[in-house]
Design a protein around this motif. Sequence first.
Motif, PDB file in Angstrom:
ATOM      1  N   GLN A  98      21.623  50.420  68.753  1.00 51.46           N
ATOM      2  CA  GLN A  98      21.663  50.018  70.162  1.00 51.46           C
ATOM      3  C   GLN A  98      20.439  50.645  70.807  1.00 51.46           C
ATOM      4  OE1 GLN A  98      25.768  49.673  71.892  1.00 51.46           O
ATOM      5  NE2 GLN A  98      26.344  50.175  69.790  1.00 51.46           N
ATOM      6  N   CYS A  99      20.568  51.867  71.385  1.00 52.14           N
ATOM      7  CA  CYS A  99      19.342  52.468  71.926  1.00 52.14           C
ATOM      8  C   CYS A  99      18.423  52.925  70.797  1.00 52.14           C
ATOM      9  CB  CYS A  99      19.667  53.623  72.866  1.00 52.14           C
ATOM     10  SG  CYS A  99      20.068  55.168  72.020  1.00 52.14           S
ATOM     11  N   GLY A 100      18.986  53.282  69.658  1.00 51.23           N
ATOM     12  CA  GLY A 100      18.177  53.639  68.492  1.00 51.23           C
ATOM     13  C   GLY A 100      17.661  55.063  68.460  1.00 51.23           C
ATOM     14  N   CYS A 102      19.084  57.739  67.729  1.00 53.58           N
ATOM     15  CA  CYS A 102      19.671  58.558  66.666  1.00 53.58           C
ATOM     16  C   CYS A 102      19.126  58.237  65.287  1.00 53.58           C
ATOM     17  CB  CYS A 102      21.179  58.316  66.642  1.00 53.58           C
ATOM     18  SG  CYS A 102      21.582  56.571  66.362  1.00 53.58           S
ATOM     19  N   CYS A 134      25.783  59.513  67.352  1.00 53.63           N
ATOM     20  CA  CYS A 134      25.246  58.280  67.927  1.00 53.63           C
ATOM     21  C   CYS A 134      26.119  58.000  69.135  1.00 53.63           C
ATOM     22  CB  CYS A 134      25.347  57.133  66.919  1.00 53.63           C
ATOM     23  SG  CYS A 134      24.976  55.523  67.653  1.00 53.63           S
ATOM     24  N   ARG A 135      25.582  58.255  70.327  1.00 52.44           N
ATOM     25  CA  ARG A 135      26.415  58.106  71.519  1.00 52.44           C
ATOM     26  C   ARG A 135      26.586  56.647  71.931  1.00 52.44           C
ATOM     27  NH1 ARG A 135      30.176  61.081  73.613  1.00 52.44           N
ATOM     28  NH2 ARG A 135      29.460  60.801  75.752  1.00 52.44           N
ATOM     29  N   CYS A 136      25.788  55.753  71.326  1.00 60.72           N
ATOM     30  CA  CYS A 136      26.046  54.327  71.541  1.00 60.72           C
ATOM     31  C   CYS A 136      27.177  53.860  70.627  1.00 60.72           C
ATOM     32  CB  CYS A 136      24.806  53.493  71.246  1.00 60.72           C
ATOM     33  SG  CYS A 136      23.402  53.898  72.288  1.00 60.72           S
ATOM     34  N   THR A 138      27.232  53.054  67.345  1.00 59.87           N
ATOM     35  CA  THR A 138      26.931  51.900  66.497  1.00 59.87           C
ATOM     36  C   THR A 138      27.533  52.119  65.108  1.00 59.87           C
ATOM     37  OG1 THR A 138      24.854  51.958  67.745  1.00 59.87           O
ATOM     38  CG2 THR A 138      25.029  50.284  66.068  1.00 59.87           C
TER      39      THR A 138
ATOM     40  N   VAL B 323      22.403  61.204  73.791  1.00 60.94           N
ATOM     41  CA  VAL B 323      22.065  62.002  72.620  1.00 60.94           C
ATOM     42  C   VAL B 323      20.699  62.662  72.784  1.00 60.94           C
ATOM     43  CG1 VAL B 323      20.957  60.365  71.033  1.00 60.94           C
ATOM     44  CG2 VAL B 323      22.516  62.071  70.162  1.00 60.94           C
TER      45      VAL B 323
HETATM   46  S1  FES Z   1      21.990  53.765  68.828  1.00 62.09           S
HETATM   47 FE1  FES Z   1      21.968  54.947  70.664  1.00 62.09          FE
HETATM   48  S2  FES Z   1      22.448  56.892  69.955  1.00 62.09           S
HETATM   49 FE2  FES Z   1      22.635  55.697  68.157  1.00 62.09          FE
END
Ligand code: FES
Lengths: 151, 747
Positions: A98-100, A102, A134-136, A138, B323
Amino acid sequence: MSAITLKVNGQTHQVDIDPATPLLYALSDDLGLRGPKFGCGLGQCGACTVIVRGEAIRSCVTPVASVAGVEITTLEGIGTPEKPHPLQQAFIDLQAAQCGYCMSGVILSAKALLDKNPKAQKPEIERVLQGIICRCFTNARIVQAIDKVAR
Amino acid sequence: MNRRHFLAAAGALFVEFPAFGQVPGAPSMKALDSWVAIGADGTVTAYSGKEELGQGIFTAQAQLVAEELCVPFNRVKLITCDTALTPDQAHTSGSQSHPANFNHGNLALACATAREALIRLASTKLGVPVSELSAVNGEVRSASKAIGYGELVGGQKFNLTLDPAAKRRDPKTWTVLGKPVPRTDIPEIVTGRFEYVQNVRVPGMLHGGVVRPPSPGAKLASVDEASIAGMPGLVKVIVKKDFVGVVAEKQWQAIQAAQKLKVSWTPGPALPPFAGFAEHLKKQQPTRDTRLLDSGDVDQKLASAATVMKASYYHPYQMHGSVGGSCAVADVQGGKATIWSATQGVWYQKSACATLLGLRPADVHVIFQRGSGCYGLNGADTVTYDAAVMSQAVGKPVRVQLSRADEMAWENFGNAFALEQRVGLDARGYIVAWDHEAWSPTLGNRPGPSTPGNVITGTLLGYQPEPFVARSPAPPAGAFGSSGFNNSSNGIPSYAGAGHGNVKSVRVLVHNVRSAFFTGPLRSPARLQNTFAHECFMDEIAAKLQVDPLEYRLRHLSFFRLRDALTEVAKAANWQKRPSPNPKRPKTGMAPGRGIAVVAYEGDNGYAALVAEVEVDLATGLIHTKRIVVSNDSGPVSNPDGIKNQIEGGALQGLSRALGEEVTWDQTKVTSVHWGNYRSLTLGMETPVIESVLINRPEEEACGSGETSITLIQAAIGNAVFDATGARLREAPFTPARVLAAIKASS
Ligand code: FES
Ligand code: FES
């Protein structure tokens, strides 16, 4: 300050740095790398992960002097957008981000595992992902992507 | 109606945002050239005020542009959220990007207007009537001729306004929109090439570190600059009112200098009690009361009901907990500022930074640069102020990265809620009255030009958070059931007769009280907390009547989109009709259970239902979530895979919030300041199977899907635990200790 030799992704660099500096800052500030990122600075999240001697380690709590002269691999070191590593390709195929933010922790921990055990089973995969946040969330796709490469 | 509308209407939990175009100089929302430009080579550049936060909206918007303008997807260049270039579409928040840009307005309408304009231009150039022309693949074609967009307008402006009569392309003919187009950013992300705000490096850039107070409300007493004199790389110690920061040449030097600098503070007031905070909230004075809905007859209907049921629920303060530590880079020199920020609102940052720096907004340029997922108001705004102020003080570009503790102790937490509900049932078990009363603490919010004090840095710099205006009793609500009614306040049960249901008599009263901690929107603000209370209470009532929980919900819902969401999820989950708790539940070992919940997000911004299947370990109180099934209706599906990614992530983020997340504090300070004591689920968790059913409604308005599954999961888990054990969880998070206590209390 002292001169330290860093071998990163196959290239050798000389940096003039306080030897106690965490490796993360040498990589991101002195070498301008984007893969390892600051998440917690406490070894709790994995965002700063790099591979050293076959192990995925947390560069935020690794003094730069302790890895002088040793080969260090970052997320950009294992593949490019044009020629991604099979793990990176699996993440692209499954859209496992998602945000990537991590991704260094996720992909490099998986790489260190699969390098040792190419056919790792789900529980082992989950075990290496234990210390990664991973706070999104995924999670489902991430585990699937790693599993795909292990199959 | 959307969240913005609600803000204007109710003003209950969030202040109203200034109108669009608040800052002079923003590209006009009505001018086509603000949205679309066509280059001489035929490339399309589109400008949007809605940004990528990890939710996939960047790619979806590029799909929209390709579809409406009939150009190949890879010929679309999209620029988002740059105050020098893009329209002011306020914040990227509240599941508003899909409705804002994919309906008949803004970006979608701009592209439709441009396509029709191109066809008209081609008609003149080719001497062919418009009716015989069509736009295909970046060209306008007739049966025998074709002319490229580049040739038609290349490099020129359109000089047109958005045409409300412009026709959108029929969803039946879509070839790019509605398809699972892969995200364009993922290859760079997974190979470590993507430039996050944390990666921005500008020539001559220095590093700043902040020194936050030891506790909320503490005031600066003194700074002993000599304590770090001579530290390597130190450039400057910056003290402004209660703000303390250090600037150094290297990041590690800044971190160490900030840690070693001797600063004395005068302590702030004692914090409220952590234990028993729910009761404390309900007693706190003064309050700001808002009546979201009132049919006027609730007391009377409760008094005459055959049965009255009551329930209390509590939801704690929770964190965004990004994060990545929040980060920003600012270059303030010569009366001008350039700022790279992961803010959700570049235009608000422009004006707020201008206030803080004493510059004209016109001299402040804010560029959105993605950070780690924010899920609302994380530290992105406050760190932008840190960087701006420190850069101005040293006259050089400064990058600031917040530490984990500075992020977690000072972010604007998601609101705690204490909730009390009563329902009256008639003799047949139908709900005839529903009384909902909530207490929620508030301090600060998203910052704007006059309220930089809504986040910690602004407060330290001497600005006040937006004032807490007490108001009691609450003014009357809008007329019940009037056409002006909306449920976007995120507080009204779906079952209200004035909303989507059949309950004729409803009162929803909210008391905001002063918070000791900053608060702000966290993914599904208020809706998650209220839905937890509504949907678990609904389950309690169904259980008492020994009716299947799905069946009981359907009895009280009239709106087809909510009914469909429920029936679709039930079908996919193979829901077996029977009352809860499970009559065959075991007394020891693992107890299986299932729970359901439904929501109309913001009343009309996404409809969803969720079934959770759990196993509760009766010995330890651990909840194992096995399977999550979600149905989601956000109107036309713009990118099915993107929506699924959001549903999956939302469900698990919500699960983490439901099972372990809670801000903690002692007498003076927040104590949950790292991942060891703020309990997030990790990637190593036992990941449940997640299935999503997308309900595609091309004929309806586009609405949101980023906050639906997260809203539902806590209620569904609570209901599943009840089904498994007969124990009702009234307080989140559902820690093993609370589960065991509830089991003990129920048997
Ligand atoms: S994709 Fe956003 S923290 Fe893992
Ligand atoms: S940043 Fe190194 S583990 Fe979190």
